[in-house]
Design a protein around this motif. Structure first.
Motif, PDB file in Angstrom:
ATOM      1  N   GLY A  40      29.149  35.998  -6.054  1.00 29.15           N
ATOM      2  CA  GLY A  40      29.049  34.696  -5.402  1.00 29.15           C
ATOM      3  C   GLY A  40      28.965  34.845  -3.892  1.00 29.15           C
ATOM      4  O   GLY A  40      28.207  34.141  -3.220  1.00 29.15           O
ATOM      5  N   HIS A  41      29.740  35.793  -3.362  1.00 22.51           N
ATOM      6  CA  HIS A  41      29.704  36.041  -1.921  1.00 22.51           C
ATOM      7  C   HIS A  41      28.336  36.563  -1.487  1.00 22.51           C
ATOM      8  O   HIS A  41      27.786  36.130  -0.479  1.00 22.51           O
ATOM      9  N   LEU A  42      27.792  37.475  -2.299  1.00 22.97           N
ATOM     10  CA  LEU A  42      26.503  38.061  -1.933  1.00 22.97           C
ATOM     11  C   LEU A  42      25.371  37.042  -2.029  1.00 22.97           C
ATOM     12  O   LEU A  42      24.379  37.136  -1.320  1.00 22.97           O
ATOM     13  N   GLU A  44      25.655  33.893  -1.358  1.00 26.40           N
ATOM     14  CA  GLU A  44      26.047  32.708  -0.593  1.00 26.40           C
ATOM     15  C   GLU A  44      24.856  32.014   0.059  1.00 26.40           C
ATOM     16  O   GLU A  44      24.744  30.795   0.063  1.00 26.40           O
ATOM     17  N   GLU A  45      23.953  32.817   0.628  1.00 24.99           N
ATOM     18  CA  GLU A  45      22.851  32.213   1.375  1.00 24.99           C
ATOM     19  C   GLU A  45      21.703  31.737   0.483  1.00 24.99           C
ATOM     20  O   GLU A  45      20.750  31.134   0.943  1.00 24.99           O
ATOM     21  N   GLU A  51      28.299  29.334  -7.287  1.00 28.36           N
ATOM     22  CA  GLU A  51      29.286  30.148  -7.978  1.00 28.36           C
ATOM     23  C   GLU A  51      29.451  29.767  -9.458  1.00 28.36           C
ATOM     24  O   GLU A  51      29.666  30.630 -10.303  1.00 28.36           O
ATOM     25  N   LEU A 458      28.043  26.397  12.152  1.00 27.11           N
ATOM     26  CA  LEU A 458      29.044  27.115  12.938  1.00 27.11           C
ATOM     27  C   LEU A 458      30.177  27.576  12.039  1.00 27.11           C
ATOM     28  O   LEU A 458      30.738  28.648  12.205  1.00 27.11           O
ATOM     29  N   SER A 460      30.345  27.755   8.326  1.00 25.29           N
ATOM     30  CA  SER A 460      29.798  27.599   6.987  1.00 25.29           C
ATOM     31  C   SER A 460      30.897  27.604   5.929  1.00 25.29           C
ATOM     32  O   SER A 460      30.737  27.077   4.849  1.00 25.29           O
ATOM     33  N   ASP A 461      32.004  28.231   6.261  1.00 21.76           N
ATOM     34  CA  ASP A 461      33.147  28.210   5.353  1.00 21.76           C
ATOM     35  C   ASP A 461      33.894  26.901   5.559  1.00 21.76           C
ATOM     36  O   ASP A 461      34.273  26.550   6.652  1.00 21.76           O
ATOM     37  N   VAL A 463      36.787  26.045   4.932  1.00 16.03           N
ATOM     38  CA  VAL A 463      38.183  26.108   5.350  1.00 16.03           C
ATOM     39  C   VAL A 463      38.404  27.133   6.464  1.00 16.03           C
ATOM     40  O   VAL A 463      39.498  27.600   6.672  1.00 16.03           O
ATOM     41  N   PRO A 465      38.873  28.379  10.308  1.00 12.82           N
ATOM     42  CA  PRO A 465      39.680  27.717  11.336  1.00 12.82           C
ATOM     43  C   PRO A 465      38.979  26.549  12.004  1.00 12.82           C
ATOM     44  O   PRO A 465      39.578  25.510  12.235  1.00 12.82           O
TER      45      PRO A 465
END
Lengths: 541, 541
Positions: A40-42, A44-45, A51, A458, A460-461, A463, A465
């Motif tokens: 899923g991480h790989l 992502e784009e 996922e 800026l 994309s995650d 959660v 910070p």
């Protein structure tokens, strides 16, 4: 936490070797979950895959490999279990949704959400049931009981809120997200109530009293579940604020928040209420009050822990559904009539699509009538997106189908097996095909605003910070509200012109004057003696 | 995560009402856990009571109330389950211990810890077994098999590392903590190996070959378990570092760390290794490498989440043991001979105390011989503390006793019931009485140094930001090591005079040159493109 249940489980562990296969299957699952996360991480784009689809495909593949290695005998490494789903996997997902939801958006659209979730689900249920009776009646599928057809309506009017959460982005399309997701939560409750009603009410002699009884039942359930969730959330806020938990240990705070959130769900189940609604409102209250009363570290920890647990549970469900889909025993029954099975699945899918269209467009029109400003109205493109995003059917449908069409643990009866396999087909098809098309469709129909897009690129995650800070400001930023151009007219005129806003205005007054001094919240963080307190506004994380 | 197990569990959930009692008992447990946390918080400053004793007493009280309400028929709201303990409760506790342990202290005392944990447990096992054969043989308790007596030795040579963690303070008495806790981990492994050996080896015709076989078995288990744990930890570090996980999502990092930690335990169980050792070393490796490769938020989150999960599991165990102790069915058997039961329990307690004394004092003497500096030696007061802190028996003993003395799920045979109740008595007595005396005893025997005391009063919470910082500096602060006054002589002389330090010196060189560039770690955090990276040294949390 199996407690007394765990005792019934066959013994294994470090010492005995009797049920080693259980350890093996848990092991396999943990490995597959890790694989899903890495893949899923790989991906992502990638704009097509998300996922859930990855997990579903990996689940299918694993089931297939197990089938091959056992020489087509069984993929029975696990059986779909309602308990596992309703007691362990669903609560963290729904709680986290409540915990992270943009409260202002949610409550501003509260009436629309309720309209979609309650009335919409009823419409969808009626159309799917009618469609099933009319169209499935023509094919001889062996269902004779009217209750079975109505159950089909309830099963397939339950949308998959888990998949929705993965497909829509809270930062890019806040209005759509809050509508579709909020609808999903209320929809879950409604379809479970409907389903229970079908199983317990006398459906042959249906009359006005029964309908009234049913409506009262729904309102009672909705009200008590909400009160329970809000109550548990407030209790946690009160205890943590007034006993100065942060003084001694952040672990106690985190533990208490986790336990009380789970407790709210369990209590709801215990009193035959809707745990989904309860834990959702508990999440909202906890993020509004409790979360502000704990130490800095606890805030970051709870925020991410709840998100991570929910994330694991989501992947687990899709993996699980994928692996369960290949259970050879169920498919054996339809081997002689594959055409019929395809027909049933197509009919169901068709009625689902029609049923959803039948309420999204009319109710959006109704909702738009009450809005004054254009930017508040739901555009036609947005309506199509809402319609599309709610077409996916997931684990809730599976769980309900197993409950209805499983007789004492077996799906041996021919017609039951057919209904189960049809459900699996609909769930797989809608999740994979509709799911794959959703991301491109949304970016085509509802291009995100430039500013928002920039912000979301800026961070994309959702959660990270930065967005954490944004969420903080967005969620609770009462100060920023005035910028939306609401004047401060007399309260009576306000109540007529924009009722939701007026309610919001009085709620804020009440919140500031009574609730927050008592239960804590932003700006009302208690002074913790002896602890390294920081200025929350300076170090938001 | 019950997976295939969960399917066997009686069905309940939102929809069916069949096994509503299960929800009720989970609910009761969650409530009691919350109560324990709140009471534990309120009693924090009390020098006698700690959280384990609170939980144990609340458990006993609840069991008593259930007994009363069911009119002395049953307190069977739950049965002690090995699975629940070994698969769900123990892993988070041991992992967290490895994750938070002060690695420098642990590895500096590695030889002493191994001596205590392996040789000491063997001595303790021999003395308890001999004592049981000699003394219990005089009372007619019905045990005829020599295996049962040897099993008693293994059962009661397993110290309670959970209770130790609560009683000793890593900041106040670092040497004692690392010795007693490290011993506890190795001890767990040793006693489980011993127990397995007793169940599988031919004990009548014991000879040198069997002893050799046994020793080889232990070494194999120790080595492979450690390698597995270290390997899983390194894999997680490698994956997270090289795929730049922080770029997209902190949730994935947190999820992956949780899952891989649990996976290491499951894999060990799958291959019949010691999961306890594996997950402990996995924790150490993860805190040394993986933890430094993730984002700031993930670091805080994992640190506190692992601590909180471990905390909940600990309280759960004590609550559980307390409630299970009042299971009326077991006590029914000894109603006719209460004197005999008291005698058995006293004999066991006596042999436990003698057995521990028999290795703590001689082995401390041996260990002191190899130390050059006075401050490194274990003083007599410290020896007494080590002896005392390891006298408590806990859930591991309970689990082993149930395994040995339960025939097909029942403790119906008279002598088995007697042994189970005796085990419960010893566990309760040692935890409550010895536990209550431990805090005052330690503060009397080993007054903490002023500086440390001051620090620990500043941050009485062992995971508060301040001590977190201290732990960071203490754990990985290679720079600070030179202050202990170690000169840099030629390597051969070093190897003779202080072997542990030399090993440490070369390990550091190896770590800096090969391991950390590959697996990350402090100072080797990868640059995460597009993420808000901060200077780790400036913001250690």
């Amino acid at each position: 936490m199996g407690i007394s249940l765990a005792a019934e489980i066959a013994k294994y562990g470090v010492l005995s070797t009797s049920d080693h296969t259980s350890v093996a299957s848990i092991c396999l699952f943990a490995t597959l979950l890790c694989a899903c996360i890495v893949i899923g991480h790989l991906l992502e784009e990638n704009r097509w895959v998300n996922e859930s689809i990855t997990a579903l495909l990996i689940g299918l593949l694993t089931g297939f490999i197990i089938l091959l290695t056992t020489q087509w005998k069984s993929s029975h490494i696990l059986v779909f279990s309602e308990d596992l789903f309703f007691i362990y996997l669903l609560p963290p997902i729904i709680f986290n949704a409540g915990f992270q939801v943009k409260k202002k958006q949610f409550f501003r659209n509260f009436m629309t959400i309720m309209l979609f979730g309650a009335v919409g689900t009823l419409i969808s249920f009626s159309i799917i049931s009618l469609g099933a009776i009319t169209l499935l009646g023509k094919i001889n599928i062996g269902l004779t009981d009217i209750g079975d057809y109505l159950a089909l309506g309830a099963i397939f009017s339950a949308t998959d809120s888990v998949c929705t959460l993965q497909v829509l982005n809270q930062d890019e399309t806040p209005l759509l997200y809050s509508l579709v997701f909020g609808e999903g939560v209320v929809n879950d409750a409604t379809s479970v109530v409907l389903f229970n009603a079908i199983q317990h009410f006398d459906l042959v002699n249906i009359d006005f009293t029964i309908i009234l009884h049913f409506a009262a039942n729904f309102l009672y359930l909705f009200f008590t579940s909400t009160v329970l969730g809000v109550g548990t959330g407030l209790l946690s806020a009160f205890v943590i604020k007034n006993l100065y938990f942060g003084r001694h240990s952040t672990d106690r705070e985190v533990s208490l928040m986790m336990l009380m959130a789970y407790l709210s769900y369990l209590l709801a189940e215990l009193f035959y209420l809707s745990g989904i609604l309860t834990v959702f409102f508990c999440g909202i209250v906890m993020s509004h009050y409790t979360w502000h009363n704990v130490t800095e570290s606890s805030r970051i920890t709870t925020k991410h822990t709840f998100a991570a647990l929910s994330f694991i549970a989501e992947i687990f469900i899709f993996l699980y559904v994928g692996m369960d889909a290949l259970d050879i025993e169920k498919w054996r029954f339809i081997r002689d009539s594959p055409g019929k099975s395809v027909a049933i699945s197509s009919i169901i899918l068709g009625t689902v699509m029609v049923g959803r269209a039948a309420f999204v467009f009319p109710l959006s029109f109704l909702s738009n009538l009450s809005k004054k400003y254009d930017h508040e109205k739901i555009s036609f493109n947005q309506q199509i997106t809402i319609w599309w995003a709610g077409l996916m059917r997931g684990a809730v449908s599976m769980a309900l189908a197993y409950n209805q069409f499983t007789t004492s643990g077996h799906t041996d009866i021919h017609e039951n097996a057919v209904m189960i396999t049809s459900t699996i087909t609909v769930v797989l098809f809608s999740t994979v095909v509709f799911g794959l098309l959703t991301k491109p469709l949304i970016s085509y129909l509802v291009p995100p605003q430039q500013g928002l897009k920039h912000m979301s690129s800026l961070c994309s995650d959702s959660v990270s910070p930065k967005s954490f800070l944004a969420a903080l400001l967005g969620n609770n930023g009462h100060e920023g509200e005035e910028t939306h151009g609401v004047p401060q007219p007399t309260s009576l005129r306000m109540l007529v012109t924009s009722p939701t806003r007026t309610v919001h205005y009085y709620w804020r007054k009440f919140d500031d004057a009574i609730m927050r001094p008592m239960f804590g919240g932003r700006g009302f963080v208690p002074f913790v003696p002896g602890s390294p307190t920081e200025e929350p506004s300076v170090h938001p994380f």
